[in-house]
Design a protein around this motif. Structure first.
Motif, PDB file in Angstrom:
ATOM      1  N   ASP A  70      -1.452   1.024   6.747  1.00 35.14           N
ATOM      2  CA  ASP A  70      -2.757   0.063   5.848  1.00 35.14           C
ATOM      3  C   ASP A  70      -1.995  -1.366   5.268  1.00 35.14           C
ATOM      4  O   ASP A  70      -3.204  -2.131   5.955  1.00 35.14           O
ATOM      5  CB  ASP A  70      -3.171   0.340   4.200  1.00 35.14           C
ATOM      6  CG  ASP A  70      -3.797   1.912   4.759  1.00 35.14           C
ATOM      7  OD1 ASP A  70      -4.389   2.830   5.337  1.00 35.14           O
ATOM      8  OD2 ASP A  70      -3.749   2.760   3.641  1.00 35.14           O
ATOM      9  N   ALA A  91       0.862  -1.163  -0.209  1.00 30.55           N
ATOM     10  CA  ALA A  91      -0.383  -0.137  -0.137  1.00 30.55           C
ATOM     11  C   ALA A  91       0.804   0.875  -0.279  1.00 30.55           C
ATOM     12  O   ALA A  91       2.020   1.102   0.575  1.00 30.55           O
ATOM     13  CB  ALA A  91      -0.890  -0.038   1.072  1.00 30.55           C
ATOM     14  N   LYS A 139      -7.740  -0.873  -0.135  1.00 31.02           N
ATOM     15  CA  LYS A 139      -7.211   0.590   0.962  1.00 31.02           C
ATOM     16  C   LYS A 139      -5.853  -0.514   0.467  1.00 31.02           C
ATOM     17  O   LYS A 139      -4.872   0.397  -0.400  1.00 31.02           O
ATOM     18  CB  LYS A 139      -7.345   0.678   2.535  1.00 31.02           C
ATOM     19  CG  LYS A 139      -8.532   1.748   2.628  1.00 31.02           C
ATOM     20  CD  LYS A 139      -7.933   2.029   3.504  1.00 31.02           C
ATOM     21  CE  LYS A 139      -7.614   3.184   4.264  1.00 31.02           C
ATOM     22  NZ  LYS A 139      -8.134   3.081   6.040  1.00 31.02           N
TER      23      LYS A 139
END
Ligand code: ADP
Ligand code: ZN
Ligand code: ZN
Length: 763
Positions: A676, A671, A750
Motif C-alpha cells: 500500500d 502502512a 489506506k
C-alpha cells in the motif's frame, strides 16, 4: 507595520455584491486545504461584512459534533447558502489573534503545505482550543482603601498579628496576595475578612502569573567583541532600519547569553517586547534565573514541562503586553505579541527546532520569517551554526557577528583524537583516556564522559546461535536497561517493554551476552574503575521525573560527583566550572551514516560537548576516541576547527545538489501492508512526473520511492519519496497542485502519509 493586510491568501471581504450572502470562513481542524463556510447566527443582521469577527473563536457544528475553531475571514459565498450551517455561538467578543498573526499562520500553512486548521492546533494553547475564556485571572489580592489607610494606622500593637499585617499593608507598594499575607501571619484570612467587610481593603483578581522575586544579577562588563555585537544591533535599531538577521557566531563560553541579555535590555528600553527561543533542553531553571535576575522583571516562559493553565497564562500575558520577555521552546514561536521588537534564537543549529510530526515547521526559519513580517531584527546565535545559516551569510542575507574568545579569559580546550584501534578497551574507555581521567581526578577536577546512547547495552545476543533481541514491531534491536530491581528490554523507537528472557528463545542456550555499552553500563564500569570518586549519570532515564534534571545539574555544578556521564542532554549549554577533561566515546557511526546531515550533526555535537571543558581558570582537554584517526572530516575538525569543516561541507553540498542550495521535500508514507505504501508513493510520483511533463517544471528531481532507513516501525512499513529542486517556488507550486489530488485519492485512506518541507532527518 506589517504587510499582513496585503497577504494574498487570507480571505478578506471583497467588493460587495448585494446578491451574494456573507459567510464566515472558519479554519476547522481536519484535512481541508481551505477554510469552511459557516453562516452567521440567525440573530445577527448583516448589512455589511464585519471584520471584527476575524480572529475570534466560534463553536461550529461539524460531523454530528461541535468544534471550537477560528474565524479567518468574512466573505461572500458563491455556494447555495441553504446548505451552509450557522455557527453555534461566538466565543470571543473581540479577536484573540491579530490579522498579522493570522497572516503568519497562513504562511505556515502554505509553506509547509498543511491545512490552516492544523497550524492553529499547533499555534493555540490547549485551553483556548477547548473554548476557555481568553482572560485568565489569578488569585485574589488586596489593596487598602483610603479609609483603610487611616483605620489600619490605628491598630494597636496589643494584637501583634493584626498589627504586623496592617503594617505590611501600609508599607506595601502594590497589592498583597495570599502568599505574602501568609508569610506574615497564619490568621491573615480572619483579619482580611473583617477589614474587607468594613471597606478597608479591596479585593481584586491578580495576574495569572506569579511574580517570582529573583535576586539581582549584576551585568558583566562586556568585552570588546560582545560590545561590538550589541552596538551593531543598537545602530541598526537607531537607524530604524526594520528587519535584519544577524548570525552571532561565538565559540562555546564566549558569552553569547550575556549578549542576548544586553540586546534584550536595548529592546526593553524602547518599550518593545522580546521573543527568545531556546532548544528544549537548553531551557534550564538556571537560564530562566539568569534572565529574570539580570532584567529584574517577570519574564514569561513556555516549554513542554508546563501545565495547560501555565501555558495559557504565559500566552495571554505576552499577547496583552503585560510581560515583555518570552523565553520559550519551539512552539513559543506562535505566541502573539502586543509589541514585538526583537527576536533571538539560541543554538540555532539545534534539531529540536524542527517539529517532527503534524505541521513540520522549523521554528528557526519561522522566526526569521516572523521578524521579516514584523520588520524587527532577529539574532541567530550558535557556536556551530547550521550550514543553512552560514550559507545565508555567504549570500549576504545574514550579517555575521563574531565572538572569537572565551569571556572572562578562559581558554578553549585542546581537542585530540585518540586512536583506539587495537587498544585494550574496558567498557568503552581505552587505556589513554583512563590515564588522563586519573590525572585530572587526582588534580581535584571533574571529568565528563559523553556517550550518546542511554540504557545498559544496545544488543542482547545468544552466544549459541546468534539470536538477537528484536522489537516485535520495529526493525530494531531492543536495548537492555537496568531498572530499579531487574533488567528489562526496551525498544527506543516505540517504547515496547519486555522481560529479559532467561534462555535463548531460538535454541534454548543459557549463554545470553550483551554487546556494546550504554550510559548505565559505563556508569557501572567507571564506579568500579574509580572507586574513590562519585559517578553521576545524566540522561533521559535519570531525569525522567520533574525536578530531577535541576537536582542532578546542581550536583554536577557543585562538584558533588567527580565523574559525569551523559548523553547529549549533558552536552549542551551547561556550565560546569570544574570540568577539565571531556572524553568522547563512540562517535564513529556519524561518519558513515546514510543521512547526509550526519557529519554536520556529529561535528556540532563534538564541539558542543568539547565546550564543556575548561570553562574557567584551568585549560581543558578533550579526548576523542576513534577507530578512524585519519578520517579527513575528523582531522579537519580537530586541527582546523568548525569553520574549516563547515566550509568544506558547504562545497560538498553544492556539488551533490543538496540543501541549503537545493530545496527538498520528503513525502513519507507508512502502512501495515508494505505494498500500500509503495503504491501510494509510486502513484504520487507518476502524477508529479505528468505535471512536470505538462510543462510546469523542468527542474524537479526524484529520489525513490525507497524504504526508510528503518523499514518497519510500530508495526508499519515505511517508505519515502524525496523531491528536490534548485527552485523553491517551483517545488512548492508543484506540490500545491498535487495536494488536492492526494487528499482525494482513495489510496491516501489506506496509508499514513506526510509531507516534510525542508526535512532535517531521514528515519
Ligand atoms: P555562551 O552562551 O557563549 O556559551 P555564556 O554567556 O554562558 O557563554 O558565558 C560563559 C561564562 O562567561 C559565563 O559564566 C558568563 O557568566 C561569563 N561571562 C560572559 N560574559 C562575560 C564578561 N564580559 N566578563 C566576564 N565573564 C563573562
Ligand atoms: Zn540461541
Ligand atoms: Zn519498537
Amino acid at each position: 507595520m506589517t504587510n499582513a493586510e496585503s497577504h494574498p491568501s487570507l480571505p478578506m471581504p471583497s467588493v460587495a455584491d448585494a446578491s451574494l450572502p456573507w459567510v464566515l470562513k472558519v479554519a476547522v481542524k481536519g484535512p481541508f486545504l481551505e477554510p469552511l463556510d459557516y453562516a452567521f447566527p440567525e440573530d445577527v443582521e448583516l448589512k455589511q461584512p464585519d471584520k471584527a469577527w476575524v480572529g475570534c473563536r466560534v463553536e461550529v457544528p461539524f460531523r454530528q459534533k461541535t468544534q471550537v475553531a477560528l474565524v479567518v475571514g468574512v466573505a461572500q459565498s458563491e455556494y447555495d447558502t441553504h446548505k451552509i450551517k450557522p455557527i453555534v455561538r461566538k466565543i470571543d467578543s473581540e479577536p484573540i489573534v491579530s490579522v498579522a498573526d493570522l497572516a503568519l499562520w497562513q504562511w505556515v500553512s502554505d509553506y509547509y503545505q498543511s491545512p490552516l486548521g492544523e497550524v492553529i492546533q499547533a499555534a493555540l494553547p490547549k485551553r483556548l482550543r477547548a473554548g476557555e475564556p481568553v482572560l485568565l485571572e489569578g488569585e485574589l489580592q488586596w489593596t487598602l482603601s483610603s479609609e483603610g489607610k487611616l483605620a489600619l494606622a490605628q491598630i494597636s500593637r496589643k494584637t501583634p498579628a493584626q498589627h504586623a499585617l496592617a503594617q505590611a499593608f501600609l508599607q506595601a507598594a502594590s497589592a498583597l496576595g495570599r502568599m505574602e499575607c501568609q508569610a506574615i501571619t497564619g490568621s491573615w484570612r480572619k483579619w482580611l475578612t473583617q477589614w474587607q467587610a468594613s471597606g478597608w481593603v479591596l479585593a481584586e483578581a491578580g495576574p495569572c502569573w506569579q511574580q517570582v522575586p529573583c535576586s539581582p544579577r549584576p551585568a558583566h562588563r562586556l568585552n570588546s567583541q560582545q560590545s561590538a555585537a550589541v552596538n551593531a544591533l543598537d545602530e541598526h535599531v537607531k537607524a530604524e532600519a526594520g528587519f535584519v538577521a544577524f548570525l552571532l557566531q561565538g565559540i562555546t563560553g564566549s558569552g553569547k547569553t550575556e549578549v542576548y541579555l544586553a540586546m534584550t535590555e536595548l529592546a526593553l528600553q524602547q518599550h518593545k517586547q522580546v521573543l527568545i527561543l531556546v532548544p528544549e533542553i537548553g531551557l534550564t531553571p538556571q537560564m530562566i534565573d539568569r534572565f529574570s535576575g539580570y532584567l529584574q522583571r517577570p519574564i514569561a516562559v513556555l516549554h513542554s514541562g508546563m501545565n495547560d493553565r501555565e501555558r495559557h497564562c504565559a500566552w495571554q500575558a505576552v499577547r496583552s503586553g503585560q510581560i515583555s520577555v518570552l523565553l520559550g521552546t519551539r512552539s513559543a514561536i506562535f505566541t502573539p505579541f502586543a509589541n514585538l521588537g526583537l527576536c533571538i534564537i539560541d543554538e540555532e543549529h539545534d534539531t529540536s527546532y524542527k517539529q517532527q510530526d503534524g505541521v513540520r515547521y522549523s521554528a528557526r526559519d519561522l522566526l526569521v520569517r516572523r521578524a521579516k513580517q514584523w520588520q524587527v531584527p532577529v539574532i541567530l546565535g550558535s557556536a556551530t551554526p547550521s550550514l543553512e545559516s552560514l550559507w545565508n551569510v555567504q549570500q549576504q542575507r545574514y550579517r555575521l557577528l563574531r565572538l572569537a574568545v572565551r569571556a572572562g579569559g578562559a581558554q578553549l580546550p585542546k581537542l585530540r583524537l585518540i586512536d583506539i584501534r587495537g587498544e585494550k578497551i574496558q567498557q568503552g574507555v581505552g587505556v589513554k583516556l583512563k590515564q588522563a581521567m586519573q590525572q585530572h581526578l587526582q588534580a581535584g577536577n571533574q571529568v565528563l564522559l559523553f556517550l550518546n546512547r542511554r540504557g545498559f547495552a544496545p544488543v542482547l545476543m545468544c552466544h549459541g546461535c546468534g539470536w538477537q533481541a528484536q522489537c516485535p514491531s520495529c526493525e530494531a534491536n531492543m536495548t537492555l536497561h537496568q531498572g530499579p530491581k531487574h533488567h528489562y528490554l526496551l525498544c527506543h523507537h516505540c517504547a515496547e517493554q519486555m522481560a529479559v528472557p532467561k534462555i535463548c528463545p531460538q535454541c534454548g542456550s543459557h549463554e545470553l551476552h550483551t554487546l556494546g555499552q550504554g550510559t548505565e553500563r559505563l556508569e557501572e564500569a567507571m564506579q568500579q574503575a574509580f572507586p574513590a570518586y562519585q559517578v553521576l549519570r545524566i540522561d533521559r532515564d535519570s531525569t525522567r521525573l520533574k525536578g530531577q534534571m535541576a537536582e542532578l545539574t546542581r550536583q554536577a555544578q557543585e562538584g558533588e560527583a567527580q565523574i559525569l556521564i551523559g548523553t547529549q542532554m549533558l552536552a549542551k549549554g551547561h556550565h560546569f566550572p570544574k570540568v577539565t577533561l571531556v572524553g568522547i566515546l563512540e562517535i564513529d557511526q556519524g561518519l558513515f551514516s546514510c543521512d547526509y546531515r550526519a557529519t554536520e550533526r556529529m561535528a556540532q555535537l563534538i564541539l558542543q560537548v568539547a565546550g564543556r571543558a575548561g570553562r574557567e581558570a584551568e585549560q581543558g582537554e578533550v579526548l576523542l576516541q576513534t577507530h578512524h584517526p585519519h578520517h579527513p572530516l575528523l582531522v579537519r575538525l580537530v586541527e582546523q576547527g568548525y569553520e574549516a569543516f563547515a566550509q568544506e561541507a558547504v562545497i560538498e553540498r553544492q556539488k551533490a545538489q543538496l540543501p541549503p542550495m537545493h530545496y527538498q521535500c520528503l513525502v513519507r508514507c507508512e502502512a501495515y501492508d508494505a505494498e500500500d505504501a509503495k503504491v501510494f508513493l509510486h502513484a504520487l510520483k507518476a502524477g508529479l512526473v505528468q505535471q512536470a511533463q505538462a510543462g510546469m517544471a523542468n527542474d524537479l528531481s526524484f529520489w525513490g520511492p525507497v524504504s526508510a532507513p528503518m523499514l518497519r516501525r510500530q508495526g508499519r512499513y515505511r517508505y519515502q519519496l524525496m523531491l528536490s529542486s534548485s527552485n523553491r517556488a517551483q517545488l512548492h507550486k508543484h506540490l500545491q497542485q498535487m495536494l488536492p489530488h492526494i487528499y482525494q485519492s482513495p489510496l491516501a485512506r489506506k496509508v499514513r502519509w506526510s509531507l516534510d518541507v525542508d526535512p532535517q532527518e531521514m528515519f
